[in-house]
Design an enzyme around this catalytic site. Structure first.
Site, PDB file in Angstrom:
ATOM      1  N   CYS A 132       0.823  -1.197   0.005  1.00 23.53           N
ATOM      2  CA  CYS A 132      -0.149   0.094  -0.007  1.00 23.53           C
ATOM      3  C   CYS A 132       0.805   1.053  -0.040  1.00 23.53           C
ATOM      4  CB  CYS A 132      -0.813  -0.112   1.189  1.00 23.53           C
ATOM      5  SG  CYS A 132      -2.457   1.013   0.809  1.00 23.53           S
ATOM      6  N   HIS A 236      -3.624  -5.220   0.273  1.00 19.37           N
ATOM      7  CA  HIS A 236      -3.115  -5.636   1.662  1.00 19.37           C
ATOM      8  C   HIS A 236      -3.041  -6.855   1.989  1.00 19.37           C
ATOM      9  CE1 HIS A 236      -2.629  -1.778   3.994  1.00 19.37           C
ATOM     10  NE2 HIS A 236      -3.550  -1.056   3.080  1.00 19.37           N
ATOM     11  N   GLU A 238      -1.397  -8.794   3.889  1.00 19.75           N
ATOM     12  CA  GLU A 238      -1.606  -9.130   5.144  1.00 19.75           C
ATOM     13  C   GLU A 238      -2.759  -9.262   5.981  1.00 19.75           C
ATOM     14  OE1 GLU A 238      -0.854  -6.340   4.282  1.00 19.75           O
ATOM     15  OE2 GLU A 238      -2.038  -4.741   5.574  1.00 19.75           O
TER      16      GLU A 238
END
Ligand code: MN
Length: 268
Positions: A132, A236, A238
């Protein structure tokens, strides 16, 4: 059940090998940010980044925001890879523009720290993954530019802000170019990803290729064209690894590259 857990834990402790036992895990530095609260400053990061590195087989260490070059050199001497995390906007002045009114949250200290960290890590060929803000940081530090606000500066764009929808939810599609590290990692030309950004890569930095686009032509991933592992994604991963485990592959790729870097470092 609890007693059994304690016995297993105790056995593990008793068998603890002071020499390190299994293969040393690569140490991955994770960038953090300062949060200013009344009477104190906290340095922090979303735990999902830490969880993803551990799940992929790395040893995460947090890199607090500092402005001293000798401290940054200290970080670089102990890490085998870096993850540039998400966060607020990069100051447009760093790519030669004044901010438009949609740019309301920047951090001079974090920008300065991460630019230096990137440049010094690049000189050492340390593997890097940007997420990001992280992909925007890599692109800007390497000499590219950003859209300051997609809605204000790019016509007919789809939504890239799922806002209150949890990060574990897929939100829009992307297309990955076949001739890329990203394709060899993910093994697919089409993916659905989450999306929490209002900015994106505009002019790609020298030495980088665009490797994924959303249907409206927004850059969703870039990577270094030279031999080093420098890869950035606009979504994202994660936040997705538990519900959509295929995204763990990105972190495993960083871990693999970091193991290779560590081996080269120690053979010098
Ligand atoms: Mn997006």
């Amino acid at each position: 059940m609890f007693l059994k857990y304690i016995i297993v834990s105790m056995k593990k402790l008793m068998n603890f090998n002071l020499t390190g036992g299994e293969t040393m895990k690569p140490v991955i530095g994770i960038t953090t940010f300062c949060e200013y609260k009344p009477g104190k400053v906290l340095d922090e990061v979303n735990y999902n980044y830490i969880h993803s590195i551990v799940a992929a087989g790395g040893a995460p260490v947090l890199l607090p925001v500092v402005e001293r070059e000798d401290v940054i050199e200290g970080y670089l001497s102990i890490i085998d890879g870096i993850m540039f995390t998400g966060g607020n906007d990069i100051s447009p002045m760093l790519y030669g523009e004044n901010p438009i009114k949609e740019v309301v949250s920047i951090s001079e200290d974090r920008d300065y720290f991460e630019f230096l960290l990137y440049k010094k890590a690049y000189m050492r060929s340390i593997p890097m993954l940007g997420i990001c803000r992280g992909v925007q940081l890599i692109n800007t530090a390497a000499g590219g530019t950003l859209y300051q606000d997609i809605n204000a500066q790019k016509e007919n764009s789809i939504s890239h802000s799922q806002s209150d929808t949890p990060a574990s939810n897929l939100y829009h599609s992307i297309k990955i170019s076949k001739d890329s590290k990203l394709y060899s990692i993910m093994g697919s030309e089409e993916l659905s990803v989450n999306s929490f950004h209002h900015q994106s890569v505009k002019k790609t930095a020298p030495g980088f290729n665009i490797t994924a686009l959303s249907p409206d032509g927004i850059v969703e991933a870039i990577e270094s064209t030279d031999k080093s592992f420098i890869l950035g994604v606009q979504w994202h991963p994660e936040g997705l690894v538990d519900k959509h485990p295929e995204f763990l592959k990105l972190f495993k790729a960083l871990i693999d590259a970091s193991l290779t870097y560590r081996a080269t470092k120690h053979s010098l």
